[in-house]
Design a protein around this motif. Structure first.
Motif, mmCIF file in Angstrom:
data_model
loop_
_atom_site.group_PDB
_atom_site.id
_atom_site.type_symbol
_atom_site.label_atom_id
_atom_site.label_comp_id
_atom_site.label_asym_id
_atom_site.label_seq_id
_atom_site.Cartn_x
_atom_site.Cartn_y
_atom_site.Cartn_z
ATOM 1 N N PRO A 282 -26.292 -27.496 39.433
ATOM 2 C CA PRO A 282 -25.138 -27.146 38.602
ATOM 3 C C PRO A 282 -25.245 -25.718 38.096
ATOM 4 N N GLY A 283 -24.108 -25.049 38.005
ATOM 5 C CA GLY A 283 -24.111 -23.735 37.390
ATOM 6 C C GLY A 283 -24.270 -23.882 35.882
ATOM 7 N N VAL A 284 -24.906 -22.898 35.259
ATOM 8 C CA VAL A 284 -25.119 -22.928 33.813
ATOM 9 C C VAL A 284 -24.700 -21.589 33.236
ATOM 10 N N SER A 285 -23.818 -21.614 32.243
ATOM 11 C CA SER A 285 -23.409 -20.402 31.539
ATOM 12 C C SER A 285 -24.061 -20.398 30.165
ATOM 13 N N MET A 286 -24.512 -19.195 29.723
ATOM 14 C CA MET A 286 -25.233 -19.103 28.455
ATOM 15 C C MET A 286 -24.770 -17.880 27.677
ATOM 16 N N GLY A 287 -24.792 -18.012 26.360
ATOM 17 C CA GLY A 287 -24.532 -16.890 25.462
ATOM 18 C C GLY A 287 -25.690 -16.731 24.502
ATOM 19 N N LEU A 288 -26.172 -15.503 24.308
ATOM 20 C CA LEU A 288 -27.330 -15.218 23.470
ATOM 21 C C LEU A 288 -26.918 -14.329 22.300
ATOM 22 N N ALA A 289 -27.312 -14.717 21.098
ATOM 23 C CA ALA A 289 -27.057 -13.907 19.902
ATOM 24 C C ALA A 289 -28.318 -13.845 19.057
ATOM 25 N N SER A 290 -28.531 -12.721 18.394
ATOM 26 C CA SER A 290 -29.754 -12.512 17.609
ATOM 27 C C SER A 290 -29.424 -12.113 16.185
ATOM 28 N N LYS A 291 -30.281 -12.540 15.259
ATOM 29 C CA LYS A 291 -30.104 -12.185 13.853
ATOM 30 C C LYS A 291 -30.201 -10.675 13.678
ATOM 31 N N SER A 292 -29.313 -10.141 12.845
ATOM 32 C CA SER A 292 -29.349 -8.721 12.520
ATOM 33 C C SER A 292 -29.213 -8.571 11.015
ATOM 34 N N LEU A 302 -23.874 -18.632 15.418
ATOM 35 C CA LEU A 302 -23.352 -19.539 16.433
ATOM 36 C C LEU A 302 -22.020 -19.036 16.987
ATOM 37 N N ARG A 303 -21.197 -18.463 16.120
ATOM 38 C CA ARG A 303 -19.923 -17.904 16.573
ATOM 39 C C ARG A 303 -20.162 -16.771 17.561
ATOM 40 N N GLN A 304 -21.149 -15.946 17.288
ATOM 41 C CA GLN A 304 -21.470 -14.855 18.202
ATOM 42 C C GLN A 304 -21.985 -15.385 19.539
ATOM 43 N N ALA A 305 -22.877 -16.382 19.487
ATOM 44 C CA ALA A 305 -23.402 -16.967 20.723
ATOM 45 C C ALA A 305 -22.284 -17.620 21.532
ATOM 46 N N ASP A 315 -17.010 -14.137 33.296
ATOM 47 C CA ASP A 315 -17.598 -13.270 34.313
ATOM 48 C C ASP A 315 -17.887 -14.009 35.611
ATOM 49 N N GLY A 316 -17.453 -15.248 35.708
ATOM 50 C CA GLY A 316 -17.646 -15.990 36.946
ATOM 51 C C GLY A 316 -18.562 -17.168 36.821
ATOM 52 N N LYS A 317 -19.008 -17.483 35.583
ATOM 53 C CA LYS A 317 -19.880 -18.623 35.320
ATOM 54 C C LYS A 317 -21.260 -18.421 35.947
ATOM 55 N N ASN A 318 -22.139 -19.409 35.728
ATOM 56 C CA ASN A 318 -23.503 -19.410 36.267
ATOM 57 C C ASN A 318 -24.228 -18.104 35.950
ATOM 58 N N THR A 319 -24.103 -17.648 34.716
ATOM 59 C CA THR A 319 -24.768 -16.422 34.288
ATOM 60 C C THR A 319 -24.994 -16.494 32.784
ATOM 61 N N TRP A 320 -25.653 -15.470 32.214
ATOM 62 C CA TRP A 320 -25.828 -15.422 30.773
ATOM 63 C C TRP A 320 -25.574 -14.001 30.306
ATOM 64 N N LEU A 321 -25.054 -13.894 29.073
ATOM 65 C CA LEU A 321 -24.751 -12.593 28.487
ATOM 66 C C LEU A 321 -25.235 -12.560 27.040
ATOM 67 N N ARG A 322 -25.663 -11.374 26.624
ATOM 68 C CA ARG A 322 -26.013 -11.157 25.218
ATOM 69 C C ARG A 322 -24.757 -10.740 24.464
ATOM 70 N N PHE A 323 -24.653 -11.199 23.221
ATOM 71 C CA PHE A 323 -23.466 -10.924 22.416
ATOM 72 C C PHE A 323 -23.259 -9.434 22.187
ATOM 73 N N ARG A 324 -21.994 -9.023 22.306
ATOM 74 C CA ARG A 324 -21.539 -7.696 21.905
ATOM 75 C C ARG A 324 -20.361 -7.871 20.952
ATOM 76 N N PRO A 325 -20.213 -7.005 19.971
ATOM 77 C CA PRO A 325 -19.126 -7.176 18.983
ATOM 78 C C PRO A 325 -17.743 -7.275 19.607
ATOM 79 N N ASP A 326 -17.505 -6.562 20.728
ATOM 80 C CA ASP A 326 -16.167 -6.599 21.319
ATOM 81 C C ASP A 326 -15.810 -7.979 21.868
ATOM 82 N N MET A 327 -16.827 -8.837 22.079
ATOM 83 C CA MET A 327 -16.543 -10.191 22.579
ATOM 84 C C MET A 327 -15.756 -11.013 21.564
ATOM 85 N N LEU A 328 -15.908 -10.686 20.287
ATOM 86 C CA LEU A 328 -15.168 -11.423 19.266
ATOM 87 C C LEU A 328 -13.693 -11.082 19.282
ATOM 88 N N HIS A 329 -13.336 -10.002 19.965
ATOM 89 C CA HIS A 329 -11.931 -9.587 20.011
ATOM 90 C C HIS A 329 -11.237 -10.069 21.273
#
Length: 596
Positions: A282-292, A302-305, A315-329
């Motif tokens: 199965p493909g797995v999509s992930m989001g990573l967020a870190s305390k600042s 959790l909202r950021q992740a 981005d096509g699924k089956n990948t992972w991305l680190r949170f960027r502020p523009d993702m909230l927009h």
């Protein structure tokens, strides 16, 4: 002894006392334990007991626990190591570990507890050495799970508390992982400490299709295996939780390289899983967020992740991305998503990209599928971020009409070159709530000079079986005029094969979740033969979507699939890049043919 009195003795004991859940998380501590380690009760409840040890001592300590033998219960030799207080300072400790078998009346298979006698052996920031303390727990080991037999009596307050936890109030009953409540508690406790905190949210791509295909029992087996792999990718004091369905969360504390952990998880879950006698990847999509320094609380992290997770899926699924502020927009995370989308429709910001569909039999591109895109501030927003908003707001009708007009007009020259060429457009069941929808489609086709026979409408199975809609009548009207109809995501529903013959249908598209099961091309997956044969016997053609490798293309070609579509041939692109898209698709066909 009265249970309340026993509870009072534990609470007011001068010795530091803690109780541990089966995975080593803290479920009870008294005032003396708070004083010894400098944490408040709120900070420690739900946290892993490893938190109270320095990093250098944790592996050895877990080795001591693993070496305990329930068959010959006795205390292990004292373990001397470095404890860790809330302020990060080291606290020399000596810990004696002893097994305590399950309480009387418990199941014979219940795991024994572990009593940990803890003594601070050095000064603590100017304070005198600590009093001896006892930490009781239920840290399970492979040996203890297999050999717990002899029951002994333990204080009733302790037993009652442990029984409550074992009942699953804080645990997912399927995977035995912490549930969302316990995850949130641990996240809140972690954020109150000065250490780094990282959160990974992940879920399985197209899990519904896998669930429908494998069956409930095998799908549950898949989730359990995913849980096990996640556990093996993190340290003992990190937290892996199941939030529900196919969604998991990972809490990393004191982690120096969360990106490396995310990659390790991605690599681990990419390896095929054997469930229900079949190999599944199965493909797995992930989001990573870190305390600042700006992180407010666990909900914010959790909202950021979640924003990063949605971006990964886009981005096509089956990948992972680190949170960027523009993702909230992104529209999927904007409170004014409907307003922004309405403005996009009015300003002509909805565009169309096209992905080729190839015919292995004739070795050429025979169709382009149209995909809606939202152009926002120079960035393309993919459909799964804004189409749900469009359906909820009713804007799907306007967007659908715009995509239909653009699709027919923009690739009309290519369609005019060959009467067998066609364009496929996805339509929502909600569009058919307009009783004149079929008539409107034919009007658009006529206005753009395209033959109705060169238009294919794609609907998911649920749209066909919406009893309260006017779908079937209008589809029959359109087919009578020459428009072809395709069932998208074929195989993910419960009644497709039985009811195909009753539907106004020309094409079925095998869902990508099935295609992803083909990795080497040597798999034995008889359901492909069943689906393709059943469709052909009903006079339908079959398209396989989500083709990403030559092995997948060859596998489907060898089974008589009529058409193929996926990133192997080309990604969706604007009409201005049609020539390059076709060149890419034809080159991929040649490579697959050469491999055969």
């Amino acid at each position: 002894m009265d249970a309340g009195f026993a509870q009072s003795l534990l609470e007011h004991s001068p010795d530091p006392l803690l109780l541990l859940d089966p995975d080593g998380s803290i479920s009870f501590l008294n005032h003396a334990a708070e004083e010894l380690f400098g944490y408040s009760r709120t900070q420690l409840l739900g946290a892993d007991a490893s938190l109270l040890l320095a990093e250098v001592s944790r592996e050895e300590f877990h080795g001591v626990l693993a070496g305990l033998d329930a068959a010959t219960p006795r205390s292990a030799a004292p373990f001397a190591g470095s404890g860790r207080r809330f302020d990060g300072s080291a606290l020399p400790v000596e810990i004696t570990c002893s097994l305590i078998p399950a309480a009387a009346g418990s199941s014979v298979s219940a795991a024994p507890s572990v009593a940990l006698a803890v003594r601070g052996t050095g000064p603590r920031n100017g304070l005198p050495p600590s009093r001896p303390g006892y930490v009781s727990g239920t840290a399970q080991t492979a040996q203890s799970r297999a050999s717990a037999t002899a029951p002994v009596r333990v204080p009733s307050a302790v037993a009652e508390h442990d029984d409550e936890l074992r009942a699953g109030t804080l645990r997912d009953p399927l995977t035995a992982l912490p549930n969302g409540t316990q995850f949130n508690d641990r996240l809140a406790a972690a954020l109150r400490r000065p250490d780094p905190v990282d959160v990974l949210l992940l879920n399985l791509d197209d899990f519904k299709g896998l669930n429908d295909m494998l069956g409930r029992s095998s799908a549950d087996e898949l989730l359990v295996e995913v849980a096990n792999r996640l556990r093996n990718c993190v340290r003992p004091h990190d937290t892996v939780a199941r939030l529900g369905g196919d969604e998991f969360a990972v809490l990393l504390t004191e982690c120096l390289n969360a990106d490396a952990v995310a990659k390790r998880i991605a690599d681990s879950l990419y390896e095929p899983l054997r469930v229900g006698g079949s190999l599944v990847r199965p493909g797995v999509s992930m989001g990573l967020a870190s305390k600042s320094a700006h992180t407010l609380d666990g909900a914010e992290l959790l909202r950021q992740a979640d924003a990063a997770l949605n971006a990964a899926k886009s981005d096509g699924k089956n990948t992972w991305l680190r949170f960027r502020p523009d993702m909230l927009h992104a529209p999927g995370h904007r409170a004014d998503g409907e307003t922004g989308l309405r403005q996009a429709v009015e300003l002509g910001q909805i565009s169309v990209h096209y992905q080729p569909v190839v015919s292995p039999g004739i070795g050429s591109v025979v169709q382009f599928e149209a995909f809606a895109r939202w152009e926002l501030h120079g960035r393309l927003v993919p459909p799964n971020q804004f189409l749900p908003v469009a359906e909820q707001s009713g804007l799907i009708r306007e967007i659908g009409d715009e995509v239909m007009r653009r699709a027919c007009a923009e690739i009309r020259p290519w369609l005019a070159g060959d009467a067998t060429h066609s364009v496929a457009v996805n339509v929502s069941g909600l569009q058919f709530q307009n009783r004149e929808f079929g008539t409107d489609i034919l009007a658009i086709v006529a206005a753009t000079g395209v033959s109705p026979r060169q238009l294919t409408l794609e609907l998911t199975e649920s749209a066909f079986f919406d009893a309260g809609s006017d779908v079937l009548r209008q589809l029959r009207q359109l087919r009578d005029a020459g428009v072809r109809v395709a069932m998208d995501d074929f195989g993910t529903g419960y009644s497709s094969l039985r009811r195909l013959k009753e539907l106004p249908l020309d094409i079925v598209k095998i869902d990508r979740s099935f295609i992803s099961m083909v990795t080497t091309g040597l798999e034995h997956l008889p359901f492909f033969d069943t689906m393709i044969k059943a469709a052909h016997e009903l006079g339908l053609t079959v398209t396989a979507e989500g083709i990403e490798t030559p092995a997948q293309a060859k596998y489907l070609m060898d089974r008589g699939c009529d058409a193929l579509q996926g990133y192997l041939f080309a990604k969706p692109a604007p009409a201005s890049e049609l020539a390059g898209t076709m060149e890419s698709a034809l080159a991929a066909i040649d490579r697959v043919d050469a491999a055969r």
